[in-house]
Design a protein around this motif. Structure first.
Motif, PDB file in Angstrom:
ATOM      1  N   LEU A  47       0.856  -1.191   0.000  1.00 52.95           N
ATOM      2  CA  LEU A  47       0.000   0.000   0.000  1.00 52.95           C
ATOM      3  C   LEU A  47       0.887   1.234   0.000  1.00 52.95           C
ATOM      4  O   LEU A  47       1.890   1.293   0.711  1.00 52.95           O
ATOM      5  CB  LEU A  47      -0.915   0.001   1.224  1.00 52.95           C
ATOM      6  N   TYR A  48       0.513   2.247  -0.790  1.00 55.51           N
ATOM      7  CA  TYR A  48       1.331   3.439  -0.949  1.00 55.51           C
ATOM      8  C   TYR A  48       0.597   4.671  -0.447  1.00 55.51           C
ATOM      9  O   TYR A  48      -0.616   4.673  -0.260  1.00 55.51           O
ATOM     10  CB  TYR A  48       1.750   3.595  -2.419  1.00 55.51           C
ATOM     11  N   TRP A  49       1.403   5.764  -0.256  1.00 50.35           N
ATOM     12  CA  TRP A  49       0.872   6.990   0.355  1.00 50.35           C
ATOM     13  C   TRP A  49      -0.293   7.585  -0.426  1.00 50.35           C
ATOM     14  O   TRP A  49      -1.175   8.224   0.149  1.00 50.35           O
ATOM     15  CB  TRP A  49       1.983   8.034   0.457  1.00 50.35           C
ATOM     16  N   SER A  54      -0.773  -2.727  -4.638  1.00 49.54           N
ATOM     17  CA  SER A  54      -0.423  -3.877  -5.455  1.00 49.54           C
ATOM     18  C   SER A  54      -0.486  -5.121  -4.582  1.00 49.54           C
ATOM     19  O   SER A  54       0.050  -5.145  -3.476  1.00 49.54           O
ATOM     20  CB  SER A  54       0.987  -3.720  -6.039  1.00 49.54           C
ATOM     21  N   ILE A  55      -1.155  -6.153  -5.079  1.00 48.89           N
ATOM     22  CA  ILE A  55      -1.294  -7.418  -4.357  1.00 48.89           C
ATOM     23  C   ILE A  55      -0.924  -8.546  -5.315  1.00 48.89           C
ATOM     24  O   ILE A  55      -1.340  -8.553  -6.474  1.00 48.89           O
ATOM     25  CB  ILE A  55      -2.732  -7.617  -3.843  1.00 48.89           C
ATOM     26  N   GLY A  56      -0.130  -9.477  -4.838  1.00 45.92           N
ATOM     27  CA  GLY A  56       0.240 -10.575  -5.713  1.00 45.92           C
ATOM     28  C   GLY A  56       1.134 -11.577  -5.020  1.00 45.92           C
ATOM     29  O   GLY A  56       1.226 -11.629  -3.789  1.00 45.92           O
ATOM     30  N   GLU A  57       1.803 -12.377  -5.818  1.00 46.72           N
ATOM     31  CA  GLU A  57       2.622 -13.467  -5.322  1.00 46.72           C
ATOM     32  C   GLU A  57       4.064 -13.002  -5.127  1.00 46.72           C
ATOM     33  O   GLU A  57       4.626 -12.325  -5.988  1.00 46.72           O
ATOM     34  CB  GLU A  57       2.578 -14.621  -6.324  1.00 46.72           C
ATOM     35  N   PHE A  58       4.650 -13.370  -3.990  1.00 49.61           N
ATOM     36  CA  PHE A  58       6.047 -13.063  -3.709  1.00 49.61           C
ATOM     37  C   PHE A  58       6.869 -14.265  -4.138  1.00 49.61           C
ATOM     38  O   PHE A  58       6.557 -15.412  -3.786  1.00 49.61           O
ATOM     39  CB  PHE A  58       6.226 -12.772  -2.223  1.00 49.61           C
ATOM     40  N   GLU A  81      -3.159  -7.956  -8.740  1.00 47.32           N
ATOM     41  CA  GLU A  81      -4.210  -6.957  -8.589  1.00 47.32           C
ATOM     42  C   GLU A  81      -3.540  -5.632  -8.240  1.00 47.32           C
ATOM     43  O   GLU A  81      -2.965  -5.484  -7.170  1.00 47.32           O
ATOM     44  CB  GLU A  81      -5.205  -7.362  -7.498  1.00 47.32           C
ATOM     45  N   ASN A  82      -3.625  -4.683  -9.157  1.00 48.46           N
ATOM     46  CA  ASN A  82      -2.945  -3.395  -8.993  1.00 48.46           C
ATOM     47  C   ASN A  82      -3.940  -2.270  -9.216  1.00 48.46           C
ATOM     48  O   ASN A  82      -4.788  -2.344 -10.101  1.00 48.46           O
ATOM     49  CB  ASN A  82      -1.796  -3.278  -9.997  1.00 48.46           C
ATOM     50  N   SER A 186      10.967   8.578  -4.105  1.00 49.72           N
ATOM     51  CA  SER A 186      10.853   8.696  -5.560  1.00 49.72           C
ATOM     52  C   SER A 186       9.499   8.220  -6.067  1.00 49.72           C
ATOM     53  O   SER A 186       9.142   8.472  -7.221  1.00 49.72           O
ATOM     54  CB  SER A 186      11.965   7.888  -6.242  1.00 49.72           C
ATOM     55  N   GLY A 187       8.728   7.523  -5.231  1.00 52.83           N
ATOM     56  CA  GLY A 187       7.454   6.964  -5.663  1.00 52.83           C
ATOM     57  C   GLY A 187       6.243   7.821  -5.346  1.00 52.83           C
ATOM     58  O   GLY A 187       5.125   7.475  -5.718  1.00 52.83           O
TER      59      GLY A 187
END
Length: 306
Positions: A47-49, A54-58, A81-82, A186-187
């Motif tokens: 989760l970003y500010w 983004s959710i997925g496989e590691f 899922e993004n 940077s994101g």
């Protein structure tokens, strides 16, 4: 409303792709942002500010760096899922200070990037293990043991046309409870400041930007101007960041005005945050070669260099 998108990426097409178990060290280091999926697969949740996600496989994969070679078994996320403001980005590269951050995994002692303007047809660059150029503005890089993923700096003040914002330096610093402070990210596109800091910056900017034709607010950006007919250089205020050690980073208009949409409306690239930490976003970093010297705990800002 942010709508999720599903990835059509097929990792089975790679012979070096290997899913990680939710009991693996790499997976548990993501705590609490992971869960166990089918067959105990590690499922990450990032989760970003700006509410992107983004959710997925590691998994682990071989990562190649152009002609510089490749590194095997690098832990990466395969996003299924993004959602959010990823725009035309092909993905997100985690450069944070944790054990699963790319710098740590490839044992990089430093990294640097050059972010071109959003309207530029050129490409941004990223390098690992490059020393800060000799003409860089160098400031200490601070690691917060409570939030090792982020890189902090000690901002001591902000000036507009030479006028110092009437804000105590403590408002920018990490407290004894390890909360607060300001990170370089940077994101994040729009820099985020506590309400009292933002209000002071906004009001002072408006005072010195009387020659800029005003425009209506765009979303949560409340200080906007119609620059379809660009005014003279004299119409733009001068904003500077002050850092520990008396170092000053002057910003150009493209570092503090963000194009809001496809027209000529530009907005002040700052907003308030309800989080305890403040952010220097990527709009303020465009046109600088930014170096993270991890070995020597220093930041380098080199203006106007690609």
């Amino acid at each position: 409303m942010l709508r999720p998108t599903r990835s059509n990426l097929r990792p089975t097409g790679s012979s070096s792709y290997s899913p990680l178990s939710c009991t693996s060290q790499q997976c548990t280091s993501l705590s609490p942002n992971y869960k166990c999926g089918r067959n105990k697969a590690c499922i990450y949740e990032a989760l970003y500010w700006d509410n992107s996600a983004s959710i997925g496989e590691f998994a682990t994969e071989t990562v190649s760096f152009g002609s510089s070679g490749s590194v095997q078994k690098v832990a990466i996320g395969c996003g299924h899922e993004n959602q959010g403001r990823f725009g035309k980005a092909a993905g997100i590269l985690g450069l944070g200070g944790t054990a699963v951050g790319i710098p740590s995994q490839i044992q990089a002692k430093s990294f640097s990037y050059y972010l071109v303007d959003l309207d530029s047809s050129s490409s941004s660059t990223l390098e690992f293990n490059s020393a800060p150029p000799g003409d860089s503005i160098l400031i200490p890089l601070i690691m917060n043991l409570k939030s090792e993923i982020y890189y902090y700096v000690e901002l001591t003040g902000i000036t507009i046309n030479g006028e110092q914002m009437p804000i105590p330096a403590s408002d920018y610093q990490i407290g004894e409870d390890r909360r607060g402070g300001i990170i370089v990210d940077s994101g994040t596109t729009i820099s985020a400041l506590p309400a009292q800091v933002y209000n002071s910056v906004r009001d002072t900017f408006v005072k010195y930007a009387k020659n800029l034709p005003p425009a209506g607010a765009v979303g949560d950006l409340d200080t906007c101007y119609d620059l379809s007919s660009m005014p003279t250089r004299d119409g733009f205020p001068m904003i500077s960041f002050q850092f520990f050690g008396g170092k000053t980073l002057p910003l150009k208009p493209q570092n503090y005005l963000f194009r809001a949409g496809s027209g000529g409306t530009f907005c002040l690239a700052f907003k308030t945050t309800s989080q305890s930490v403040s952010i220097i976003g990527n709009t303020q970093q465009q046109g600088f070669q930014v170096t993270y010297d991890l070995a020597n705990k220093m930041f380098g800002f080199r203006p106007n260099q690609c």
